[in-house]
Design a protein around this motif. Structure first.
Motif, PDB file in Angstrom:
ATOM      1  N   TYR A 146      26.041 117.639  -7.813  1.00  0.00           N
ATOM      2  CA  TYR A 146      27.235 116.818  -8.003  1.00  0.00           C
ATOM      3  C   TYR A 146      28.456 117.737  -8.027  1.00  0.00           C
ATOM      4  N   GLY A 147      29.609 117.166  -7.794  1.00  0.00           N
ATOM      5  CA  GLY A 147      30.832 117.913  -7.987  1.00  0.00           C
ATOM      6  C   GLY A 147      31.167 118.017  -9.463  1.00  0.00           C
ATOM      7  N   GLY A 148      31.921 119.043  -9.816  1.00  0.00           N
ATOM      8  CA  GLY A 148      32.314 119.242 -11.205  1.00  0.00           C
ATOM      9  C   GLY A 148      33.816 119.240 -11.396  1.00  0.00           C
ATOM     10  N   TRP A 204      28.582 124.358  -4.617  1.00  0.00           N
ATOM     11  CA  TRP A 204      27.243 124.438  -4.026  1.00  0.00           C
ATOM     12  C   TRP A 204      27.208 123.823  -2.633  1.00  0.00           C
ATOM     13  N   SER A 205      28.072 122.834  -2.389  1.00  0.00           N
ATOM     14  CA  SER A 205      28.023 122.097  -1.122  1.00  0.00           C
ATOM     15  C   SER A 205      28.374 122.960   0.072  1.00  0.00           C
ATOM     16  N   ILE A 206      29.132 124.035  -0.127  1.00  0.00           N
ATOM     17  CA  ILE A 206      29.551 124.848   1.016  1.00  0.00           C
ATOM     18  C   ILE A 206      28.840 126.196   1.066  1.00  0.00           C
ATOM     19  N   MET A 207      27.885 126.403   0.152  1.00  0.00           N
ATOM     20  CA  MET A 207      27.143 127.657   0.185  1.00  0.00           C
ATOM     21  C   MET A 207      26.280 127.760   1.439  1.00  0.00           C
ATOM     22  N   GLU A 208      25.751 126.627   1.852  1.00  0.00           N
ATOM     23  CA  GLU A 208      25.020 126.540   3.110  1.00  0.00           C
ATOM     24  C   GLU A 208      25.378 125.226   3.777  1.00  0.00           C
ATOM     25  N   ALA A 209      25.359 125.211   5.112  1.00  0.00           N
ATOM     26  CA  ALA A 209      25.847 124.053   5.851  1.00  0.00           C
ATOM     27  C   ALA A 209      25.042 122.789   5.560  1.00  0.00           C
ATOM     28  N   ASP A 210      23.749 122.940   5.245  1.00  0.00           N
ATOM     29  CA  ASP A 210      22.903 121.757   5.072  1.00  0.00           C
ATOM     30  C   ASP A 210      22.823 121.276   3.618  1.00  0.00           C
ATOM     31  N   HIS A 211      23.563 121.912   2.719  1.00  0.00           N
ATOM     32  CA  HIS A 211      23.461 121.523   1.315  1.00  0.00           C
ATOM     33  C   HIS A 211      23.848 120.066   1.055  1.00  0.00           C
ATOM     34  N   PRO A 212      24.932 119.541   1.662  1.00  0.00           N
ATOM     35  CA  PRO A 212      25.225 118.121   1.431  1.00  0.00           C
ATOM     36  C   PRO A 212      24.079 117.208   1.860  1.00  0.00           C
ATOM     37  N   PHE A 213      23.404 117.562   2.944  1.00  0.00           N
ATOM     38  CA  PHE A 213      22.283 116.744   3.408  1.00  0.00           C
ATOM     39  C   PHE A 213      21.083 116.875   2.472  1.00  0.00           C
ATOM     40  N   LYS A 214      20.901 118.068   1.895  1.00  0.00           N
ATOM     41  CA  LYS A 214      19.847 118.232   0.899  1.00  0.00           C
ATOM     42  C   LYS A 214      20.122 117.368  -0.329  1.00  0.00           C
ATOM     43  N   ALA A 215      21.384 117.306  -0.733  1.00  0.00           N
ATOM     44  CA  ALA A 215      21.743 116.467  -1.871  1.00  0.00           C
ATOM     45  C   ALA A 215      21.475 114.997  -1.567  1.00  0.00           C
ATOM     46  N   THR A 252      19.249 113.799   0.498  1.00  0.00           N
ATOM     47  CA  THR A 252      17.801 113.598   0.478  1.00  0.00           C
ATOM     48  C   THR A 252      17.275 113.588  -0.953  1.00  0.00           C
ATOM     49  N   TYR A 253      17.799 114.490  -1.765  1.00  0.00           N
ATOM     50  CA  TYR A 253      17.348 114.603  -3.152  1.00  0.00           C
ATOM     51  C   TYR A 253      17.602 113.314  -3.917  1.00  0.00           C
ATOM     52  N   PHE A 254      18.807 112.775  -3.781  1.00  0.00           N
ATOM     53  CA  PHE A 254      19.163 111.598  -4.557  1.00  0.00           C
ATOM     54  C   PHE A 254      18.652 110.304  -3.936  1.00  0.00           C
ATOM     55  N   SER A 255      18.119 110.369  -2.721  1.00  0.00           N
ATOM     56  CA  SER A 255      17.525 109.171  -2.131  1.00  0.00           C
ATOM     57  C   SER A 255      16.140 108.897  -2.697  1.00  0.00           C
ATOM     58  N   HIS A 256      15.599 109.866  -3.435  1.00  0.00           N
ATOM     59  CA  HIS A 256      14.318 109.697  -4.108  1.00  0.00           C
ATOM     60  C   HIS A 256      14.521 109.903  -5.606  1.00  0.00           C
TER      61      HIS A 256
END
Length: 549
Positions: A81-83, A256-267, A269-273
């Motif tokens: 999440y954003g802080g 965390w979202s910009i540390m790697e290009a796919d991090h937003p997509f990982k988030a 996926t994570y929150f979809s389950h």
């Protein structure tokens, strides 16, 4: 929705309707600001407050160390999440003479006021001054939105960020194909803040893609496919600086979202389950595991928790939007604007009903759909008043009286429930008095603050002091850390009820009603929100009415 004017009714002394509505809107904002300023300390801590405060410290430590201390990037699951709100509260705490959690409540009120102001301007833009005023009143007197803005560190700031982005998209539709620098700036800020709060901010792209279809079809019809494509490409090009700004804002509030290009997509996926050990919550009188909530969960709770007048006007707004799509006399831009608003108000709910993710804590995760709902409702009221002016002027006072009465219903409930406005259930549900038997009310556990204050006052009145060599021991059925903050340093808390002096329990289904003297009882509308029991010398094996998950 096709012909809302700014003169839906006449005003005395030839005062312009626009000026009157705008002055009243500013007055409403001032009243809300005054009430919020006087009452923000009344709101207790929820389950997540302490953890969010820790997340803020880690984020500031990371920035202060030049990214050498990266503990924030793996803290619980909050790094997904954003802080932004948490960091702003921590920084504000350093410069104003308030306790940390009081500062968080004050900042929540400020953010909520910003949301009210932006929603007013959005509604005024799409429906005129009367629609703006009606929307502001509807949203200010929506107990769910008002209550959450004080103490919800994720969902309330996200709702405000999303309405900023929607305002930008509406301006974009109005100015297409030559958006102004201000519009580009609003789109960028809204996109950065919303996605930086929660990855669900990406839903705005769907609102835009689908919502702009009527306008793009009109472009192709009038300009030809080639020119329409060129104009669309030009709009995308001029939006790029705003999107770059949005990306930078997203990275600032959600590193965390910009540390790697796919991090937003990982988030995503994570929150979809579902990501925690499942537990059960009360829904419609039955205990249901949160991953197994029925599709009716959200529509039921929205129907029972939103004010009746907002529900009625919202339905009219949604119906009016879809009816306008087939009308040739409605401009394509207007179709696009109201289609985007309707999608913003309904699409997240439809997706949840179809996908059926884990659902819990009522509608708090979907607070962000309430502002666009209020805009549709406010525009419906303005359209109705305009129609009555042109067709049945003598009925305007009656319609205004009904609207006023509809606003007084949630206002009276908010006064009775304070500071637990977010637990509101409307009269369709039978208010909280009836809803308490079927649904969870104080799932944040805010009542523990008032219960803690009551316990301290009761001990002072009785002139009792803690046993020699130790502090008072309190067994708590509810959020532990918020209870410790509320009780203060003279108490120790825990789950162990056998060695405790007092038991503090929420009035929710998972806490037992104890056979012991009641020292403090927090009630609203004859519903118990929390109790404190004197359990000294009494064998109380557990405070839980059901086994822990």
């Amino acid at each position: 929705m096709s012909s809302i004017t700014t003169s839906a009714f006449d005003t005395p002394m030839r005062r312009s309707v626009e000026r009157t509505c705008d002055d009243l809107a500013i007055f409403v904002l001032a009243v809300v600001a005054l009430v919020a300023g006087l009452t923000f300390r009344d709101y207790g801590l929820g389950w997540d407050d302490y953890t969010h405060a820790e997340y803020a410290d880690l984020l500031l430590r990371m920035y202060g160390s030049g990214f050498k201390d990266t503990g924030a990037l793996s803290f619980a699951n909050l790094y997904m999440y954003g802080g932004g709100f948490d960091m702003a509260a921590a920084l504000l705490h350093k410069i104003i003479p308030l306790e940390l959690f009081e500062t968080r409540r004050l900042l929540g009120a400020v953010v909520g006021l910003i949301g009210l102001g932006v929603t007013w301007r959005l509604a005024r833009r799409v429906g005129g001054p009367l629609a703006g005023l009606a929307t502001l009143l509807l949203l200010s007197l929506c107990p769910t939105f008002y209550g959450h803005m004080f103490m919800n560190p994720k969902d309330a700031p996200f709702a405000v960020s999303m309405v900023i982005l929607i305002l930008g998209l509406v301006r974009l539709a109005e100015e297409y194909p030559a958006p102004s620098p201000r519009t580009i700036l609003i789109v960028g800020i809204g996109a950065g803040l919303s996605i930086g709060c929660r990855i669900l901010g990406g839903l705005a792209l769907v609102y835009a893609m689908v919502g702009f279809i009527p306008l793009l079809i009109e472009e192709v019809r009038k300009q030809g496919a080639r020119e329409a494509t060129r104009r669309f490409a030009h709009v995308v090009y001029v939006l790029l600086p705003g999107l770059v700004l949005g990306y930078l804002i997203m990275g600032l509030v959600w590193p965390w979202s910009i540390m790697e290009a796919d991090h937003p997509f990982k988030a995503l996926t994570y929150f979809s389950h579902f990501f925690e050990k499942p537990w059960k919550e009360m829904f419609d009188g039955a205990l249901v595991s949160v991953p197994d909530m029925p599709w009716s969960y959200l529509p039921t709770l929205f129907a029972l928790q939103l004010p009746e007048i907002m529900l009625a006007l919202l339905v009219a707004g949604v119906v009016g939007t879809f009816m306008s799509l087939s009308r040739k006399d409605v401009p394509a831009r207007r179709k696009t604007i109201f289609l985007m608003l309707t999608l913003a108000a309904s699409l997240p709910l439809v997706i949840a009903m179809v996908k059926r993710p884990a659902l819990y804590n009522g509608i708090r995760h979907f607070v962000f759909v309430i502002p666009p709902m209020a805009v549709l409702a406010g525009a419906s009221f303005a359209w109705g008043m305009n129609w009555l002016k042109n067709n049945h002027r003598r009925w305007q006072p009656a319609a205004l009286a009904v609207f006023t009465f509809g606003l007084l219903l949630p206002l009276s409930e908010m006064i009775r429930l304070h500071p637990y406005e977010y637990t509101h259930f409307n009269h369709i549900a039978g208010t909280v008095r009836t809803a308490d038997n079927y649904f969870m009310l104080d799932y944040w556990g805010l009542a523990l603050k008032q219960a803690s204050d009551g316990l301290r006052e009761e001990l002072v009145e009785r002139q009792e002091v803690a046993p020699a060599g130790r502090k008072w021991k309190v067994a708590v059925c509810g959020p532990q850390r918020p209870a410790q903050v509320a009780l203060g340093p003279d108490f120790t808390i825990g789950w162990d009820s056998q060695s405790a002096d007092f038991a503090m329990t929420l009035g929710e289904f998972y806490c037992k009603g104890l056979t012991a003297p009641v020292m403090v009882e927090i009630k609203r509308d004859d519903v118990v929100f929390a109790r404190v029991y004197d359990i000294r010398g009494r064998p109380i094996p557990t405070l839980l009415a059901i086994p822990a998950p």
